[in-house]
Design a protein around this motif. Structure first.
Motif, PDB file in Angstrom:
ATOM      1  N   PHE A  67       0.871  -1.177   0.000  1.00  0.00           N
ATOM      2  CA  PHE A  67       0.000   0.000   0.000  1.00  0.00           C
ATOM      3  C   PHE A  67       0.901   1.218   0.000  1.00  0.00           C
ATOM      4  N   ASP A  68       0.747   2.045  -1.026  1.00  0.00           N
ATOM      5  CA  ASP A  68       1.591   3.234  -1.158  1.00  0.00           C
ATOM      6  C   ASP A  68       3.074   2.857  -1.078  1.00  0.00           C
ATOM      7  N   GLU A  69       3.422   1.756  -1.755  1.00  0.00           N
ATOM      8  CA  GLU A  69       4.787   1.240  -1.875  1.00  0.00           C
ATOM      9  C   GLU A  69       5.339   0.634  -0.580  1.00  0.00           C
ATOM     10  N   GLY A  70       4.517   0.579   0.465  1.00  0.00           N
ATOM     11  CA  GLY A  70       4.965  -0.052   1.710  1.00  0.00           C
ATOM     12  C   GLY A  70       4.445  -1.477   1.812  1.00  0.00           C
ATOM     13  N   ASP A  71       5.268  -2.391   2.292  1.00  0.00           N
ATOM     14  CA  ASP A  71       4.913  -3.794   2.417  1.00  0.00           C
ATOM     15  C   ASP A  71       4.001  -3.975   3.632  1.00  0.00           C
ATOM     16  N   VAL A  72       2.700  -4.187   3.372  1.00  0.00           N
ATOM     17  CA  VAL A  72       1.722  -4.294   4.452  1.00  0.00           C
ATOM     18  C   VAL A  72       1.945  -5.557   5.283  1.00  0.00           C
ATOM     19  N   SER A  73       2.358  -6.649   4.635  1.00  0.00           N
ATOM     20  CA  SER A  73       2.525  -7.912   5.356  1.00  0.00           C
ATOM     21  C   SER A  73       3.632  -7.840   6.399  1.00  0.00           C
ATOM     22  N   ALA A  74       4.486  -6.833   6.293  1.00  0.00           N
ATOM     23  CA  ALA A  74       5.576  -6.685   7.258  1.00  0.00           C
ATOM     24  C   ALA A  74       5.154  -5.871   8.482  1.00  0.00           C
ATOM     25  N   LEU A  75       3.939  -5.322   8.472  1.00  0.00           N
ATOM     26  CA  LEU A  75       3.480  -4.461   9.560  1.00  0.00           C
ATOM     27  C   LEU A  75       2.888  -5.281  10.701  1.00  0.00           C
ATOM     28  N   SER A  76       2.953  -4.735  11.889  1.00  0.00           N
ATOM     29  CA  SER A  76       2.266  -5.335  13.029  1.00  0.00           C
ATOM     30  C   SER A  76       0.762  -5.137  12.852  1.00  0.00           C
ATOM     31  N   THR A  77      -0.025  -5.887  13.610  1.00  0.00           N
ATOM     32  CA  THR A  77      -1.477  -5.763  13.523  1.00  0.00           C
ATOM     33  C   THR A  77      -1.923  -4.345  13.835  1.00  0.00           C
ATOM     34  N   ARG A  78      -1.329  -3.722  14.842  1.00  0.00           N
ATOM     35  CA  ARG A  78      -1.714  -2.359  15.223  1.00  0.00           C
ATOM     36  C   ARG A  78      -1.421  -1.370  14.094  1.00  0.00           C
ATOM     37  N   LYS A  79      -0.255  -1.494  13.483  1.00  0.00           N
ATOM     38  CA  LYS A  79       0.101  -0.558  12.407  1.00  0.00           C
ATOM     39  C   LYS A  79      -0.772  -0.780  11.174  1.00  0.00           C
ATOM     40  N   ARG A  80      -1.109  -2.040  10.899  1.00  0.00           N
ATOM     41  CA  ARG A  80      -1.977  -2.317   9.760  1.00  0.00           C
ATOM     42  C   ARG A  80      -3.378  -1.766  10.020  1.00  0.00           C
ATOM     43  N   ASP A  81      -3.862  -1.910  11.251  1.00  0.00           N
ATOM     44  CA  ASP A  81      -5.176  -1.368  11.600  1.00  0.00           C
ATOM     45  C   ASP A  81      -5.192   0.155  11.450  1.00  0.00           C
ATOM     46  N   ARG A  82      -4.116   0.806  11.867  1.00  0.00           N
ATOM     47  CA  ARG A  82      -4.039   2.255  11.750  1.00  0.00           C
ATOM     48  C   ARG A  82      -3.994   2.686  10.280  1.00  0.00           C
ATOM     49  N   LEU A  83      -3.231   1.941   9.490  1.00  0.00           N
ATOM     50  CA  LEU A  83      -3.145   2.240   8.061  1.00  0.00           C
ATOM     51  C   LEU A  83      -4.506   2.099   7.403  1.00  0.00           C
ATOM     52  N   ARG A  84      -5.233   1.041   7.749  1.00  0.00           N
ATOM     53  CA  ARG A  84      -6.562   0.829   7.185  1.00  0.00           C
ATOM     54  C   ARG A  84      -7.530   1.921   7.638  1.00  0.00           C
ATOM     55  N   GLY A  85      -7.518   2.244   8.915  1.00  0.00           N
ATOM     56  CA  GLY A  85      -8.441   3.245   9.431  1.00  0.00           C
ATOM     57  C   GLY A  85      -8.252   4.606   8.813  1.00  0.00           C
TER      58      GLY A  85
END
Length: 232
Positions: A67-85
């Motif tokens: 997402f926006d050139e960042g590897d989402v699968s490498a993110l923690s659950t909290r960071k992925r939730d924040r990115l989605r929100g």
């Protein structure tokens, strides 16, 4: 500019008998900012699973999600939730409005998780969004007093209130009559054009899919582009 990119994504689940079921197989797709993409597929084709991955709700079993050139699968659950929100808005066939809350309160809900001025100005921001979708006169209305089209517009306002960069619409007109459905799609197209958001519509309705810039068919977990000749 590429906003969302899936590369070689596979999703498998383990069945009770310990067998493995592949739901998505080697899915690759890129979505640009400001682009409208449609994905058509029958029930059981893997649409819901793909939607969950596109919406950053799930990670693929194998493959890459950016997402926006960042590897989402490498993110923690909290960071992925924040990115989605902060970046993804969902519009569903079932409006999923809270029955005990007014239209304004429903649209304010995503802003309850904001910080700073967005949180303190949540009532003003939600009011303006409802005005934008033509419901400024129904701020205090409960969902059961709204028509189907009005409820869907409240749902759209709720999805867009944080100005997401990606809008995922899952059968957004499935519960509406033809004329109201076209009005709802007109509204989403207008928002995409004005805000530069990407719109991915998952649908079985060929007329709705035809409104997009690019079209894909999802069949038995395999995603492939559709040309005008194939659709004809």
């Amino acid at each position: 500019m590429v906003l969302l990119h899936l590369e070689g994504v596979t999703r498998t689940v383990r069945l009770p008998d310990d067998e493995s079921l592949t739901i998505l197989s080697d899915v690759s797709i890129s979505v640009d900012a400001g682009e409208r993409v449609s994905i058509v597929g029958r029930s059981g084709s893997g649409k819901s699973t793909l939607l969950n991955i596109l919406g950053l709700l799930d990670n693929p079993t194998t493959g890459s999600l950016y997402f926006d050139e960042g590897d989402v699968s490498a993110l923690s659950t909290r960071k992925r939730d924040r990115l989605r929100g902060n970046n993804v808005g969902f519009v569903f066939q079932q409006f999923n409005l809270l029955d005990g809350r007014t239209a304004l309160e429903n649209v304010m809900m995503p802003l309850m998780y904001s910080t700073g001025s967005e949180f303190w100005r949540r009532r003003i921001i939600a009011t303006r969004m409802l005005e934008r979708v033509g419901l400024g006169h129904r701020l205090g209305s409960m969902p059961n007093s709204l028509s189907g089209g009005e409820q869907q517009r409240v749902a759209i306002a709720r999805a867009l209130v944080r100005t997401p960069r990606l809008i995922l619409a899952d059968e957004p007109t499935g519960a509406l009559d033809l004329e109201t459905g076209q009005t709802v799609m007109d509204l989403m197209d207008e928002v995409v054009e004005q805000d530069g958001a990407a719109l991915v519509t998952i649908t079985h309705d060929a007329a709705i899919a035809e409104r997009s810039d690019r079209h894909f068919l999802l069949e038995k977990g395999v995603l492939r582009p559709e040309t005008a000749e194939v659709r004809a």
